[in-house]
Design an enzyme around this catalytic site. Structure first.
Site, PDB file in Angstrom:
ATOM      1  N   PRO A  57      -4.575  18.072  -3.444  1.00 34.16           N
ATOM      2  CA  PRO A  57      -4.581  19.523  -3.625  1.00 34.16           C
ATOM      3  C   PRO A  57      -3.366  20.228  -3.041  1.00 34.16           C
ATOM      4  CG  PRO A  57      -6.149  18.887  -1.926  1.00 34.16           C
ATOM      5  CD  PRO A  57      -5.686  17.620  -2.585  1.00 34.16           C
ATOM      6  N   LEU A  58      -2.646  19.570  -2.123  1.00 34.14           N
ATOM      7  CA  LEU A  58      -1.426  20.157  -1.543  1.00 34.14           C
ATOM      8  C   LEU A  58      -0.178  19.390  -1.996  1.00 34.14           C
ATOM      9  CD1 LEU A  58      -2.687  20.888   2.087  1.00 34.14           C
ATOM     10  CD2 LEU A  58      -2.603  22.439   0.126  1.00 34.14           C
ATOM     11  N   TYR A  78      -8.343   0.971  -1.030  1.00 34.10           N
ATOM     12  CA  TYR A  78      -7.753   1.742   0.068  1.00 34.10           C
ATOM     13  C   TYR A  78      -7.580   0.874   1.313  1.00 34.10           C
ATOM     14  CZ  TYR A  78      -8.357   6.226  -2.366  1.00 34.10           C
ATOM     15  OH  TYR A  78      -8.273   7.275  -3.251  1.00 34.10           O
ATOM     16  N   LEU A  92       2.808  21.727  -0.368  1.00 38.50           N
ATOM     17  CA  LEU A  92       2.299  23.095  -0.298  1.00 38.50           C
ATOM     18  C   LEU A  92       1.693  23.423   1.067  1.00 38.50           C
ATOM     19  CD1 LEU A  92       0.652  23.041  -3.833  1.00 38.50           C
ATOM     20  CD2 LEU A  92       2.805  24.158  -3.202  1.00 38.50           C
TER      21      LEU A  92
END
Length: 328
Positions: free
Chosen positions: A212-213, A53, A218
């Site tokens: 998750p989105l 990262y 979302l």
């Protein structure tokens, strides 16, 4: 904050896992430290990163940023369940990637130096390595746990049969094996429901949901595009998926507006409501996004709402796990 056990272990983690993909990259160092401190103050004790990262600046940058945050003291390191990852190539050298015993051990030691810590709570294999036999992988992980450098081992982006194969190999060595699997999971991407989640539940493996989105798809993507406030939504994974799911996304945003709820909170609450999911991995680049994720903890989705979401974003096949999803 709600806490739960990490799979079959006795380790307790928050229902939200604070991912660090955006820290130091889409957020400044000062903003990143503020996000980390606010998350800790609000009870988030689960922190996820990876050795690569920060690659937009250089690989290892994010771990160094976290190491600087830990070095401020105040009990930061002791309060955190720290997860990082191994697998991705850190250079062009042939043995500086994958899951060879050599790279697993060298990568762990390099992460410890960058993170300025003596131990990693959850050392995750970022991807399956089809060239690495499990005997080699588990030998390396056993060495690290025996040395006290690693407490638990996790996986990421595995298939259900990879979990089974890994766990059976670990059991033959009387080793704990994998305790968590981190997979992409959201309303749009539901492949893990077929075999990964059932396998994880069978073996007592926690499921951590990344994206998750769906990269912001979302979180009110259409509204943000109209307002001109879209950032992540206007690029990458979310933008590519928007054209294919525009009608469903529009219906979803209308559904959320009808109940007076923010789409991002509903999307996060949906993931947390799924069977077998321990925590979504959130990736805030601002305090506002962190607070939105925290708000999802208080959002209860009714059976009627969940059914409407399934109509907009249907599960694969007949729904549920395989083989029933594609057979009788």
């Amino acid at each position: 904050m709600e806490y739960t056990y990490l799979g079959r272990t006795a380790l307790q983690v928050s229902r939200l896992c604070l991912g660090t993909l955006n820290l130091g990259v889409r957020a400044t160092k000062e903003e990143s430290f503020e996000i980390l401190d606010r998350g800790l103050d609000r009870g988030i004790n689960f922190l996820d990163t990876a050795n690569q990262y920060g690659w937009q600046i250089y690989k290892g940058f994010t771990e160094e940023l976290l190491g600087e945050w830990f070095a401020q003291g105040g009990g930061r390191r002791d309060q955190v369940v720290l997860a990082t990852k191994v697998y991705n190539a850190m250079s062009d050298r042939p043995n500086d990637g994958g899951l060879s015993a050599r790279h697993i051990i060298a990568s762990c030691e390099a992460s410890l130096r960058r993170l300025r810590t003596d131990w990693i709570d959850l050392f995750q294999m970022h991807h399956v390595d089809r060239h690495a036999p499990w005997e080699e992988v588990w030998q390396a992980m056993e060495i690290l746990t025996q040395q006290g450098k690693v407490r638990y081992v996790g996986s990421s982006n595995f298939a259900g049969w990879h979990l089974a194969e890994a766990q059976e190999a670990a059991a033959r060595r009387n080793f704990l094996g994998i305790v968590s699997e981190q997979s992409v999971y959201n309303m749009v991407t539901r492949y893990v429901e077929l075999e990964l989640i059932p396998a994880a539940q069978r073996y007592g493996v926690a499921v951590l949901a990344w994206s998750p989105l769906h990269g912001g798809l979302l979180s009110g993507a259409l509204r943000k595009l109209e307002e001109g406030t879209a950032v992540k939504t206007a690029q990458g994974r979310a933008m590519q998926a928007l054209e294919a799911h525009r009608v469903a996304v529009a219906g979803y945003e209308k559904l959320c507006a009808g109940i007076g709820a923010d789409p991002a909170e509903v999307g996060m609450a949906w993931v947390m409501s799924r069977p077998g999911v321990t925590a979504p991995v959130i990736g805030p680049r601002s305090i506002g996004q962190l607070e939105s994720a925290l708000g999802a903890l208080d959002l209860n989705l009714t059976d009627e709402l969940l059914a409407e979401i399934d109509q907009l974003f249907p599960p694969l096949g007949n729904g549920g796990p395989g083989p029933e999803a594609w057979a009788w």
